[in-house]
Design a protein around this motif. Structure first.
Motif, PDB file in Angstrom:
ATOM      1  N   VAL A 129       6.999   7.468 -13.930  1.00 35.45           N
ATOM      2  CA  VAL A 129       6.467   7.960 -12.653  1.00 35.45           C
ATOM      3  C   VAL A 129       7.014   7.100 -11.526  1.00 35.45           C
ATOM      4  CG1 VAL A 129       4.360   8.286 -11.292  1.00 35.45           C
ATOM      5  CG2 VAL A 129       4.377   8.814 -13.742  1.00 35.45           C
ATOM      6  N   ALA A 130       7.375   7.740 -10.410  1.00 29.08           N
ATOM      7  CA  ALA A 130       7.815   6.987  -9.230  1.00 29.08           C
ATOM      8  C   ALA A 130       6.784   7.156  -8.126  1.00 29.08           C
ATOM      9  CB  ALA A 130       9.180   7.483  -8.768  1.00 29.08           C
ATOM     10  N   LEU A 131       6.441   6.060  -7.446  1.00 33.26           N
ATOM     11  CA  LEU A 131       5.412   6.078  -6.412  1.00 33.26           C
ATOM     12  C   LEU A 131       5.920   5.350  -5.174  1.00 33.26           C
ATOM     13  CD1 LEU A 131       2.390   5.001  -8.637  1.00 33.26           C
ATOM     14  CD2 LEU A 131       2.843   7.310  -7.805  1.00 33.26           C
ATOM     15  N   PRO A 132       5.425   5.729  -3.994  1.00 31.99           N
ATOM     16  CA  PRO A 132       5.825   5.000  -2.783  1.00 31.99           C
ATOM     17  C   PRO A 132       5.132   3.640  -2.715  1.00 31.99           C
ATOM     18  CG  PRO A 132       4.206   6.667  -2.243  1.00 31.99           C
ATOM     19  CD  PRO A 132       4.522   6.841  -3.701  1.00 31.99           C
ATOM     20  N   PRO A 133       5.743   2.672  -2.035  1.00 36.04           N
ATOM     21  CA  PRO A 133       5.048   1.411  -1.799  1.00 36.04           C
ATOM     22  C   PRO A 133       4.013   1.585  -0.690  1.00 36.04           C
ATOM     23  CG  PRO A 133       7.194   1.355  -0.764  1.00 36.04           C
ATOM     24  CD  PRO A 133       7.103   2.670  -1.480  1.00 36.04           C
ATOM     25  N   SER A 134       3.093   0.615  -0.555  1.00 33.21           N
ATOM     26  CA  SER A 134       1.987   0.780   0.387  1.00 33.21           C
ATOM     27  C   SER A 134       2.466   0.901   1.832  1.00 33.21           C
ATOM     28  CB  SER A 134       1.005  -0.386   0.262  1.00 33.21           C
ATOM     29  OG  SER A 134       1.673  -1.612   0.169  1.00 33.21           O
ATOM     30  N   THR A 135       3.677   0.371   2.138  1.00 27.34           N
ATOM     31  CA  THR A 135       4.175   0.482   3.507  1.00 27.34           C
ATOM     32  C   THR A 135       4.455   1.922   3.895  1.00 27.34           C
ATOM     33  OG1 THR A 135       6.306  -0.061   2.557  1.00 27.34           O
ATOM     34  CG2 THR A 135       5.178  -1.809   3.758  1.00 27.34           C
ATOM     35  N   GLU A 136       4.663   2.776   2.904  1.00 27.90           N
ATOM     36  CA  GLU A 136       5.016   4.160   3.222  1.00 27.90           C
ATOM     37  C   GLU A 136       3.925   5.136   2.793  1.00 27.90           C
ATOM     38  OE1 GLU A 136       9.036   4.721   1.575  1.00 27.90           O
ATOM     39  OE2 GLU A 136       9.223   2.583   1.986  1.00 27.90           O
ATOM     40  N   ALA A 137       2.772   4.615   2.378  1.00 26.77           N
ATOM     41  CA  ALA A 137       1.710   5.497   1.883  1.00 26.77           C
ATOM     42  C   ALA A 137       0.724   5.819   2.999  1.00 26.77           C
ATOM     43  CB  ALA A 137       0.978   4.817   0.732  1.00 26.77           C
ATOM     44  N   LEU A 138      -0.029   6.885   2.784  1.00 24.49           N
ATOM     45  CA  LEU A 138      -1.131   7.213   3.693  1.00 24.49           C
ATOM     46  C   LEU A 138      -2.432   6.794   3.002  1.00 24.49           C
ATOM     47  CD1 LEU A 138       0.026  10.736   4.834  1.00 24.49           C
ATOM     48  CD2 LEU A 138       0.187   8.580   6.074  1.00 24.49           C
ATOM     49  N   GLY A 139      -3.481   6.595   3.774  1.00 25.26           N
ATOM     50  CA  GLY A 139      -4.754   6.196   3.163  1.00 25.26           C
ATOM     51  C   GLY A 139      -4.607   4.886   2.416  1.00 25.26           C
ATOM     52  N   THR A 140      -3.966   3.910   3.049  1.00 30.09           N
ATOM     53  CA  THR A 140      -3.751   2.623   2.393  1.00 30.09           C
ATOM     54  C   THR A 140      -5.049   1.828   2.337  1.00 30.09           C
ATOM     55  OG1 THR A 140      -3.226   1.659   4.527  1.00 30.09           O
ATOM     56  CG2 THR A 140      -1.378   2.438   3.203  1.00 30.09           C
ATOM     57  N   THR A 141      -5.008   0.727   1.587  1.00 30.37           N
ATOM     58  CA  THR A 141      -6.177  -0.158   1.535  1.00 30.37           C
ATOM     59  C   THR A 141      -6.497  -0.696   2.928  1.00 30.37           C
ATOM     60  OG1 THR A 141      -4.692  -1.928   0.931  1.00 30.37           O
ATOM     61  CG2 THR A 141      -5.878  -0.865  -0.861  1.00 30.37           C
ATOM     62  N   GLY A 142      -5.446  -0.915   3.740  1.00 31.76           N
ATOM     63  CA  GLY A 142      -5.688  -1.421   5.095  1.00 31.76           C
ATOM     64  C   GLY A 142      -6.499  -0.426   5.924  1.00 31.76           C
ATOM     65  N   TRP A 143      -6.192   0.850   5.767  1.00 29.73           N
ATOM     66  CA  TRP A 143      -6.923   1.875   6.515  1.00 29.73           C
ATOM     67  C   TRP A 143      -8.366   1.924   6.055  1.00 29.73           C
ATOM     68  CZ3 TRP A 143      -9.430   6.594   5.773  1.00 29.73           C
ATOM     69  CH2 TRP A 143      -9.594   7.372   6.940  1.00 29.73           C
ATOM     70  N   TRP A 144      -8.572   1.887   4.741  1.00 31.98           N
ATOM     71  CA  TRP A 144      -9.940   1.924   4.211  1.00 31.98           C
ATOM     72  C   TRP A 144     -10.712   0.689   4.607  1.00 31.98           C
ATOM     73  CZ3 TRP A 144     -12.662   5.840   2.832  1.00 31.98           C
ATOM     74  CH2 TRP A 144     -12.001   7.012   2.442  1.00 31.98           C
ATOM     75  N   GLY A 145     -10.039  -0.463   4.586  1.00 30.43           N
ATOM     76  CA  GLY A 145     -10.706  -1.689   5.011  1.00 30.43           C
ATOM     77  C   GLY A 145     -11.164  -1.588   6.447  1.00 30.43           C
TER      78      GLY A 145
END
Lengths: 200, 822
Positions: B639-655
């Motif tokens: 499986v290939a996944l984006p890194p958090s810099t390119e994701a939406l709904g990151t931990t930073g947003w939830w925090g």
């Protein structure tokens, strides 16, 4: 508290003994179940009670029933000890401060650290404070009521018989807190008449 | 060979720098967790010594051992330490250490925030202890009721030490709450659906949520009291429109949930340990989750039961009494689920189980007296007596200390990798158990006989002498028990033999790793298919160590873990975590400067430290992110996944969402205070203090609309929109400053003006923060950090900007409203 000298305190004492009995039964039930559970050695089998028994019957229905009964009892009791209007009532002003008590008896001058009241008549204390929070408590007559600066609270006392009782401050109020007590002198009808008349 | 190489690579990425620098810069959750646990235990020992002094003073009538002034510091510090410096940090430590391991992750969501929390806790706690050694410890009782704690009756710095020190420590609690919540919701192993989470995670999720909504009222109350003490703004002074009852509401809005904030993590430990001891699985997982959520919810509706003697109307008392007894039901569900679990298994009387039995006995008795105290007429008799002291120790020691001792023996092999050496733990248990009951059972009786709390001596004539002496003897027996426990743990650490993996045959993931745990926890992350992964797949640990799970390879020297969908547990993106850093300790150090300046009365210097915190915060945020897009990256299992810099709904947003929820709770508590004073104080607000105005509200509305509209038009090249949004925030600030300066009378003159000024200050603070973040976003666009697929930071800025705009409008309306309706 477990040696009441008035009808309200007696009712609360009775409530306490009822709750103690009920609690002892419930605790015995829990500990008995726990002991049996710990001693069981056979593998789980058909005799093991289902989750329903534990959760629904023991966890939900039993405590709900007990609590509903207890709450009903307490609400009725609480309503009875409220300062409701009474034709033979006596109102006494109480002003707490560090570290003494000023009492204003109706039609009389004030006393310090001695509260005079008649027996078998409802007495309403109108309580306030001039500095920090204190709390009026005569353990053998009633529960306590806080004395809060800027507020006036009412506490009803009823004493069944004449005598002298200890009153104290129940809310921590500084280094002198433990000595912030007072004396309650309960008069019979003649004594109360003499007290009020003499002062007049 | 491949496994060994992976292990070496991961160690190089995750380990601390050598030497003392490594200690100061470490952000590893295992390190921070262990520090919290050791620190909390040290404070527990200090609090215990204070308890010994208290019991020595009370052992005999008319004792002159310490005298009232010292005694008042002793009981205030004992309570404050046990609540704020022992219980909460202890479970934070346990959570920080265990959560990622149980969830199948390599670290918490915000490693640097964990470290910041630790340093704030250490520095704040030290302020309190140093003050105590200097003889100026808080002395107004652990709930610090004004006016007694106010400037007039406590003129020294004693109350300030409490207000500032505890608020400093609470920063760590808020950090922990946010990161516990986000870590549980997002950083789980793939396949760990929300209904497969370990119960411990459910308990901690509820706890974190309660902290987010429970601590802000206390923080607000403390800030208001400190402002009143420092600048004379009246919030709690009746002569100037305040009320001392406001403090009690704010304090108990926190104080009651606090009890469950302490109890729930311990109950989570019970739910984890007990089925393992009973060699079975937990009974009624769903019912337990429901019970925990019900407890978390109900515990906010019953703070008034601490105030049954303050003269609240009978019907309100009835409502809060009912709510208070209601919490007994979810508690009963848990107790019977635990007994049912034992019943359906084959329990072993190992040492952790012994402590769990102690927990059952003590906690059930404490719960029953709790129901009694929820009954109003009885409470009015027992309130502020030794009966309440007895009850709260039965609940807190039974509900927290005994489970924590069980947890200590259960998880200690995980920390140390070693076995116990002697049978001291059993002896320690009996000393603690017998000593505890001897101490506190007697206090039920002294309380019923009329002994108030917080008195330093009593006369022999009261009839409490023997009971008090027995209590004191019991407390020393208990102290010997804790000393023996400490010795036992020390022996295990120094002398114990090496332990094999998973010594208890447990089913949770923290045992799927070598012990003591490596810095990265798992060489590769597990795929989970049930609630007890190790029961389903006993050799899972070895497979993970071989790198056969997710993220079983390293790249770019990144600290990586997986984020999953909150509900389904499907892998979502690769989280790149920050490494070791000076920033946390530097931030905590500058914050300490702020608190010390406030304590010293240097009110003009103190704000400079806050500017310093802002500067470090900018730097902190700047070190995140990347300047290039990586696209999707292989995460293992094909499986290939984006890194958090390119994701939406990151931990930073939830925090940010959780941080804003906590902040909004503080604001709501402030509005509650405003409304409360309005209803209780006569003639509030005083008509002569009200001014009618249209100008400022119009300016504020305009600013808010600009900010809200413009921030939605910000794209990777939207510098103009950013500037417009920032302009909107500045207009808001201007409007609020004008309102306070031109329309409100001096805040020191009346509680109405003081409360209004704080409402405005809250909104001004958030608008300033939002404007700074908008400027930050502009700089990040210029530097290339924002661009391409890397838009997550803009989403975060929008959240904060919207919140500031909303708070600004509410604050403006609140300040202008009295003028319009008067």
């Amino acid at each position: 508290m477990i040696d009441p000298a008035g009808p309200h305190a007696a009712a609360v004492a009775r409530l306490w003994w009822v709750m103690l009995g009920g609690s002892a039964l419930l605790a015995a039930l829990v500990f008995a179940l726990l002991t049996v559970a710990m001693r069981r050695r056979e593998a789980p089998d058909a005799h093991t009670p289902k989750a329903r028994v534990w959760i629904v019957w023991l966890g939900l229905i039993m405590p709900s029933t007990v609590l509903a009964v207890l709450l009903g009892y307490a609400l009725v009791l609480g309503g009875r000890i409220l300062p409701t209007p009474a034709p033979d009532g006596v109102a006494i002003g109480v002003e707490a401060r560090r570290y003494d008590w000023a009492f204003r008896h109706p039609g009389l001058g004030g006393t310090r650290n001695v509260l005079h009241m008649p027996a078998n008549r409802p007495v309403d204390l109108r309580i306030t404070s001039t500095d920090v929070i204190h709390s009026v408590w005569v353990p053998r007559l009633a529960g306590k009521m806080d004395a809060i600066p800027g507020h006036t609270n009412t506490l009803r006392l009823v004493a069944s018989r004449p005598g002298t009782y200890r009153g104290e401050c129940a809310e921590y109020c500084g280094p002198g807190h433990k000595d912030h007590g007072f004396t309650v002198v309960v008069h019979d009808a003649r004594g109360w008449a003499a007290f009020t008349g003499a002062a007049r | 060979m491949k496994a060994l190489k992976l292990h070496q690579e991961l160690t190089a990425i995750w380990r601390n720098a050598p030497g003392w620098r490594g200690t100061l810069c470490s952000v590893n959750h295992s390190d921070i967790g262990k520090r919290f646990i050791v620190g909390a235990f040290a404070f527990f020992a200090i609090g215990g010594v204070l308890a010994m002094l208290i019991r020595a003073q009370l052992a005999t009538p008319a004792s002159a051992f310490v005298g009232p002034e010292v005694y008042n510091q002793l009981f205030t510090m004992h309570g404050s330490i046990m609540m704020f410096l022992f219980a909460i940090p202890m479970f934070e430590g346990l959570a920080l250490y265990l959560l990622p391991k149980m969830l199948g992750a390599r670290d918490m969501a915000y490693p640097r925030l964990s470290a910041l929390g630790w340093w704030c806790y250490l520095f704040g706690g030290s302020i309190l202890i140093v003050a105590m050694l200097a003889g100026v410890a808080p002395d107004a009782g652990w709930f610090l009721y004004p006016p007694l704690s106010g400037k007039q009756w406590t003129p020294g710095i004693n109350s300030d030490v409490w207000l500032l020190g505890i608020t400093f420590v609470e920063i760590s609690a808020m950090c922990a709450a946010i990161e516990i919540a986000v870590s549980i919701l997002r950083l789980r192993a793939p396949g760990m659906r929300i209904d497969r989470m370990p119960l411990f995670a459910w308990y901690l999720l509820a706890t974190a949520a309660m902290m987010l909504f429970g601590f802000p009222p206390l923080i607000l109350g403390s800030i208001l009291l400190e402002i009143e003490r420092a600048f004379g703004w009246p919030f709690y002074t009746p002569a100037l429109g305040g009320s001392p009852l406001l403090w009690q509401h704010l304090f108990w809005l926190f104080g009651h949930p606090e009890v469950y904030i302490i109890f729930l993590p311990a109950a989570g430990a019970v739910s984890t340990i007990l089925p393992v001891m009973a060699r079975t699985r937990i009974l009624a997982y769903g019912a337990l989750v429901a019970a925990v959520m019900a407890l978390a919810f109900l515990s906010f509706g019953l703070w008034v039961h601490h105030m049954f003697t303050t003269g609240i109307p009978h019907m309100a008392l009835g409502f809060f009494s009912a709510a208070s007894t209601l919490v007994a039901i979810p508690t009963a569900v848990q107790v019977f689920a635990w007994i049912g679990t034992l019943w359906s298994g084959r329990p072993q009387m190992k040492l952790p189980m012994l402590y769990l039995i102690g927990f059952f006995v003590v906690f059930v008795l404490g719960g029953l007296t709790g129901v009694m105290l929820a009954v109003v007429p009885f409470d009015q008799q027992a309130h502020d007596t030794a009966f309440v002291t007895a009850h709260l120790h039965y609940v807190l020691v039974g509900g927290f200390v005994f489970p924590m001792l069980a947890a200590a023996y259960y998880w200690l092999p995980h920390f140390t990798g070693r076995e116990r050496v002697m049978q001291l733990g059993e002896t320690a248990f009996w000393l603690i158990f017998v000593g505890f009951n001897l101490t506190f059972f007697m206090m039920h009786l002294t309380g019923l006989l009329g002994m108030p709390r917080r008195i330093d001596t009593y006369s022999d004539a009261m009839g409490w002498t023997w009971l008090n002496l027995l209590s004191s003897v019991g407390s020393f027996v208990m102290a010997f028990g804790f000393a023996l426990f400490t010795i036992d743990v020390g022996l295990q650490i120094w002398l114990g033999r090496h332990h094999r993996r998973n010594p208890w045959h447990a089913g949770t993931l923290e045992w799927a790793m070598a012990i003591p745990a490596p810095a990265y926890n798992f060489a590769s992350l597990p795929q989970v298919a049930g609630r007890d992964p190790l029961y389903d797949q006993p050799d899972l640990g070895v497979a993970l160590a071989r790198g056969e799970g997710w993220l079983g390879a390293t790249r770019h020297g990144w600290r990586e873990t997986l984020a999953v969908d909150m509900v389904t547990g499907e892998p979502d993106h690769i989280v790149i975590l920050p490494g070791n850093s000076w920033l946390p300790i530097a931030t905590a150090g500058v914050l300490a400067g702020f608190f010390l300046a406030m304590l010293a009365g240097l009110y003009w210097i103190a704000p400079l430290f806050l500017v310093g915190v802002g500067a470090i915060g900018w730097r902190w945020a700047w070190t995140n992110g990347a300047r290039e897009d990586y696209g999707t990256l292989p995460a293992g299992q094909g499986v290939a996944l984006p890194p958090s810099t390119e994701a939406l709904g990151t931990t930073g947003w939830w925090g940010s969402v959780f941080a804003l929820a906590a902040s909004a709770t503080l604001f709501a508590s402030l509005l509650f205070g405003y409304a409360f004073l309005w209803t209780v104080a006569p003639d509030w607000p005083p008509p002569q203090l009200i001014a009618r105005t249209v100008l400022e509200p119009s300016l504020a509305l305009l600013g808010a609309v600009l900010a809200i509209v413009a921030v939605r038009r910000v794209g990777p090249d939207g510098r103009t929109a950013l500037a417009v949004a920032a302009g909107g925030q500045i207009a808001l600030i201007l409007a609020l400053v004008l309102l306070v300066v031109l329309r409100l009378p001096s805040p020191a003159s009346h509680a109405y003006a003081a409360t209004g000024a704080v409402v405005a200050a809250y909104a001004i603070f958030h608008a300033t923060l939002a404007a700074t973040m908008l400027a930050f976003a502009r700089a990040r666009i210029a530097s290339g950090h924002i661009g391409g697929a890397r838009l997550g930071e803009l989403r975060i800025v929008r959240l904060w900007s919207d919140h500031a705009a909303g708070a600004g409008v509410v604050a403006t309306l609140l300040l202008a409203l009295p003028g319009w309706i008067a």
